[in-house]
Structures are given as structure tokens and as C-alpha cells.
Design an enzyme around this catalytic site. Structure first.
Site, PDB file in Angstrom:
ATOM      1  N   ALA A   1      -2.647  -0.878  -3.281  1.00  0.00           N
ATOM      2  CA  ALA A   1      -3.552   0.227  -2.953  1.00  0.00           C
ATOM      3  C   ALA A   1      -2.759   1.519  -2.880  1.00  0.00           C
ATOM      4  O   ALA A   1      -1.549   1.516  -2.677  1.00  0.00           O
ATOM      5  CB  ALA A   1      -4.241  -0.035  -1.611  1.00  0.00           C
TER       6      ALA A   1
ATOM      7  N   SER B   1       3.547  -0.081  -2.445  1.00  0.00           N
ATOM      8  CA  SER B   1       3.080  -0.616  -3.736  1.00  0.00           C
ATOM      9  C   SER B   1       4.040  -0.206  -4.845  1.00  0.00           C
ATOM     10  O   SER B   1       4.326  -0.985  -5.758  1.00  0.00           O
ATOM     11  CB  SER B   1       1.655  -0.148  -4.045  1.00  0.00           C
ATOM     12  OG  SER B   1       1.606   1.251  -4.250  1.00  0.00           O
TER      13      SER B   1
ATOM     14  N   ILE C   1       0.840  -1.192   0.000  1.00  0.00           N
ATOM     15  CA  ILE C   1       0.000   0.000   0.000  1.00  0.00           C
ATOM     16  C   ILE C   1       0.879   1.247   0.000  1.00  0.00           C
ATOM     17  O   ILE C   1       1.971   1.244   0.569  1.00  0.00           O
ATOM     18  CB  ILE C   1      -0.973  -0.007   1.205  1.00  0.00           C
ATOM     19  CG1 ILE C   1      -1.861   1.246   1.204  1.00  0.00           C
ATOM     20  CG2 ILE C   1      -0.247  -0.179   2.526  1.00  0.00           C
ATOM     21  CD1 ILE C   1      -2.991   1.212   2.224  1.00  0.00           C
ATOM     22  N   CYS C   2       0.403   2.293  -0.650  1.00  0.00           N
ATOM     23  CA  CYS C   2       1.100   3.578  -0.705  1.00  0.00           C
ATOM     24  C   CYS C   2       2.470   3.379  -1.361  1.00  0.00           C
ATOM     25  O   CYS C   2       2.575   2.706  -2.374  1.00  0.00           O
ATOM     26  CB  CYS C   2       1.168   4.171   0.700  1.00  0.00           C
ATOM     27  SG  CYS C   2       1.644   5.906   0.777  1.00  0.00           S
ATOM     28  N   ASP C   3       3.537   3.949  -0.802  1.00  0.00           N
ATOM     29  CA  ASP C   3       4.849   3.790  -1.432  1.00  0.00           C
ATOM     30  C   ASP C   3       5.328   2.346  -1.450  1.00  0.00           C
ATOM     31  O   ASP C   3       6.182   1.994  -2.266  1.00  0.00           O
ATOM     32  CB  ASP C   3       5.883   4.677  -0.722  1.00  0.00           C
ATOM     33  CG  ASP C   3       6.260   5.905  -1.550  1.00  0.00           C
ATOM     34  OD1 ASP C   3       5.571   6.191  -2.549  1.00  0.00           O
ATOM     35  OD2 ASP C   3       7.251   6.579  -1.204  1.00  0.00           O
TER      36      ASP C   3
END
Length: 199
Positions: free
Chosen positions: A156, A106, A102-104
Site C-alpha cells: 500500500a 513497500s 506500506i509506504c516506504d
């Protein structure tokens, strides 16, 4: 025997991105799941919100038996320390286990080629392409949605902690789908707006 879900947390990790999923695994998983934490070193990491955590494992002592490897976002996935997580990601991919970012985190998955053959999302496609460079060839599979689940990979963006949690729970089959949906709606829509389960 409880199924283990590993959360990878780096310095300045986004504590809220871990909280929904970890608590849901305990609440919905009927005692079948346990969360364990992993960091590059066992000395401890501090979240963006100032929570200090002593991990269960460092990256060299992760158990071989686990259900999912979940990379929690934060401020340091672009640094050299994050590269210590790459062998874990590759091992997870090779074993066909659930892999989430998720976020960085990903975007980090893009830098190791993990997103080239699955539908996925991240914070921003152009940023992902610049950051991952030649390791990323999956632009045609990029979807502008809060969270995307395809095969064994869940991704995400940084505003999608609830959506990420829902998709990981579904990928794990941690609870019946209707229970996961009820849980998501309750937290997303609020106490007075969420449809309540029928008695």
C-alpha cells in the site's frame, strides 16, 4: 492458541499505519490473534508522532511460528538499519506466510526482490525503480491503487492505512469478509455515512 502477527517498526515509524490493522485484529479476530512488535534492537523506537515503543523482539529473536510479517512505513526504511530486516522478509517469503508493506516499507520490499512476481503498489513507481535498482524487475506488475493484495503479499502507499488494513485482514481471513467490509466502511466513510449492519 493465538495466531501471532508481527509488526516491524523502525525509528520514526508511522504510528497511524499500524493502528488500524492492530486494533482490527483484536476487534474482529474474536480473540484468535495477537500482535507482537519487532525492531532491529530492543532498546526501543519512537514514532513520527512521538510514541515510544519497546518491541517484543529484536530482529535476531523473532519466533519461528507466526502468521504474518507486517512492515510499517516511516522515515528510516532507506537507511542501513533497515537492512537488518531483510533476512526476516526472505524467511517469510520462503515459508509462504503473509507479508505486508506500506509506504516506504513497500518500497523496501522492492529492494529485496519481493515484488518482482506479484501485483503490487507503493508510493511512486519511478521512486521505487530508482531506490531498488537492479533488484526490482516488477514494473509490469505495478498498479496505481491505494492497496494491492496478490498471492501472499500486500502492499500500500502511505495514504492507505485503512485499505492496507482491510487487505491484510482479508489475506489472513481474520474475520468473515462482510465483517471486514463493514469495519472498513465505518472507518472510511464515517459514523453517519457508513451503511450500518442489519440487526
Amino acid at each position: 492458541m493465538k495466531k501471532t502477527v508481527l509488526f516491524v517498526l523502525l525509528e520514526q515509524y508511522a504510528d497511524w499505519e499500524a493502528a488500524y490493522l492492530s486494533s482490527a485484529l483484536y476487534m474482529l479476530g474474536q480473540g484468535n490473534y495477537q500482535v507482537r512488535t519487532v525492531s532491529p534492537e530492543k532498546a526501543g523506537v519512537r514514532s513520527i508522532g512521538g510514541f515510544r515503543l519497546l518491541p517484543d523482539y529484536d530482529t535476531s529473536s523473532v519466533p519461528a511460528d507466526y502468521e504474518a510479517l507486517i512492515l510499517i512505513g516511516g522515515m528510516t526504511w532507506r537507511g542501513e538499519t533497515a537492512r537488518q530486516v531483510e533476512p526476516l522478509v526472505r524467511q517469510c517469503l520462503e515459508s509462504g506466510r503473509i507479508l505486508g508493506g506500506i509506504c516506504d516499507a513497500s518500497g523496501f520490499l522492492g529492494t529485496v526482490g519481493a515484488l518482482n512476481h506479484v501485483k503490487h503498489t507503493s508510493n511512486d513507481l519511478d521512486d521505487l525503480k530508482r531506490w531498488a535498482g537492479d533488484a526490482y524487475t516488477g514494473e509490469k506488475n505495478y498498479i496505481m491503487e491505494q492497496a494491492v493484495r496478490d498471492q501472499t503479499i500486500v502492499t500500500a502507499n502511505g495514504t492507505a492505512a485503512l485499505e492496507f488494513a482491510r487487505e491484510v485482514l482479508l489475506a489472513l481471513k481474520a474475520a468473515p469478509e462482510e465483517k471486514i467490509t463493514e469495519w472498513y466502511n465505518f472507518h472510511k466513510l464515517g459514523y453517519y455515512q457508513a451503511p450500518m449492519p442489519q440487526m
